[in-house]
Design an enzyme around this catalytic site. Structure first.
Site, mmCIF file in Angstrom:
data_model
loop_
_atom_site.group_PDB
_atom_site.id
_atom_site.type_symbol
_atom_site.label_atom_id
_atom_site.label_comp_id
_atom_site.label_asym_id
_atom_site.label_seq_id
_atom_site.Cartn_x
_atom_site.Cartn_y
_atom_site.Cartn_z
ATOM 1 N N ASN A 61 88.980 48.000 49.761
ATOM 2 C CA ASN A 61 90.148 47.132 49.874
ATOM 3 C C ASN A 61 90.898 47.079 48.553
ATOM 4 O O ASN A 61 90.308 47.126 47.477
ATOM 5 C CB ASN A 61 89.788 45.741 50.407
ATOM 6 C CG ASN A 61 88.774 44.979 49.605
ATOM 7 O OD1 ASN A 61 87.769 45.521 49.160
ATOM 8 N ND2 ASN A 61 89.013 43.688 49.439
ATOM 9 N N GLU A 63 93.910 44.771 46.948
ATOM 10 C CA GLU A 63 94.747 43.585 47.089
ATOM 11 C C GLU A 63 95.982 43.663 46.204
ATOM 12 O O GLU A 63 96.090 44.519 45.323
ATOM 13 C CB GLU A 63 93.928 42.331 46.739
ATOM 14 C CG GLU A 63 92.809 42.078 47.710
ATOM 15 C CD GLU A 63 92.018 40.832 47.407
ATOM 16 O OE1 GLU A 63 91.234 40.430 48.274
ATOM 17 O OE2 GLU A 63 92.168 40.235 46.315
ATOM 18 N N CYS A 72 93.203 47.034 53.619
ATOM 19 C CA CYS A 72 91.761 46.964 53.846
ATOM 20 C C CYS A 72 91.089 48.310 53.575
ATOM 21 O O CYS A 72 91.729 49.369 53.614
ATOM 22 C CB CYS A 72 91.482 46.548 55.286
ATOM 23 S SG CYS A 72 92.090 44.919 55.724
ATOM 24 N N GLU A 74 88.988 50.042 55.427
ATOM 25 C CA GLU A 74 88.973 50.952 56.562
ATOM 26 C C GLU A 74 90.277 51.727 56.668
ATOM 27 O O GLU A 74 90.296 52.944 56.846
ATOM 28 C CB GLU A 74 88.731 50.193 57.867
ATOM 29 C CG GLU A 74 87.406 49.452 57.919
ATOM 30 C CD GLU A 74 87.478 48.015 57.402
ATOM 31 O OE1 GLU A 74 88.111 47.769 56.337
ATOM 32 O OE2 GLU A 74 86.897 47.131 58.051
ATOM 33 N N CYS A 112 88.450 43.682 60.335
ATOM 34 C CA CYS A 112 89.416 42.682 60.771
ATOM 35 C C CYS A 112 90.181 43.218 61.992
ATOM 36 O O CYS A 112 90.041 44.383 62.368
ATOM 37 C CB CYS A 112 90.386 42.341 59.637
ATOM 38 S SG CYS A 112 91.589 43.636 59.273
ATOM 39 N N CYS A 115 92.429 46.280 61.335
ATOM 40 C CA CYS A 115 91.632 47.510 61.171
ATOM 41 C C CYS A 115 91.066 47.982 62.507
ATOM 42 O O CYS A 115 91.030 49.179 62.779
ATOM 43 C CB CYS A 115 90.512 47.293 60.161
ATOM 44 S SG CYS A 115 91.118 47.258 58.458
#
Length: 160
Positions: A61, A63, A72, A74, A112, A115
């Site tokens: 990830n 940010e 993210c 993935e 999430c 994803c």
């Protein structure tokens, strides 16, 4: 009329129950997690992806202070793979996540919703299920045989 969903999944109490390739994917996802850029959430995620050709790629990830400009783990891995190996099938994906400060109480961390939808797109594109594993830092692992198991009312190109 009431209907129910039922999904099948495998549960592994620790890495000792995994086969060699699964252990390698777990290790690579953990290594990728260490390089995550998560100064705001303090929640780091790593992802490893096994392609049909045997190559393994990772993501983590990333940010950004301007939420939601980050990405993210993935999707970081998937989008890079799609850009560089667009015809290669994805066989297995391993996700490891949790707070930067390790806690033994964290459950295995699933992808999430965004994803899950992105993963489903690639599963649909290749017309073949992708084994998805998600874990915590205690090596407790859950495995599903298809992204659809985590997104039963999925949206795909058939609706367009």
């Amino acid at each position: 009329m009431k209907k129910d969903f039922q999904i099948s999944y495998e549960y592994f109490k620790n890495a000792g129950e995994l086969d060699d390739i699964e252990k390698e994917l777990l290790d690579k996802a953990k290594q990728a997690r260490e390089n995550a850029y998560s100064p705001y959430s303090e929640f780091s995620v790593g992802c490893s992806v096994l392609l049909e050709n045997g190559q393994i790629f990772t993501g983590n990830n990333q940010e950004n202070a301007a939420f939601p400009s980050g990405l993210c783990a993935e999707r970081t891995a998937l989008f890079w793979i799609s850009a560089n190996f667009p015809e290669e099938k994805i066989k297995k994906i391993f996700v490891v996540g949790g707070p930067k400060e390790f806690s033994e109480n964290n459950p295995p961390i699933p992808p999430c919703g965004a994803c899950r939808q992105s993963l489903l797109e690639y599963e649909t594109k290749q017309n073949e299920n992708i084994d998805l594993y998600f874990s915590n830092m205690n090596d407790e692992v859950i495995k599903v045989k298809s992204i659809k198991d985590l997104l039963p009312f999925y949206f795909d190109a058939t609706f367009l």
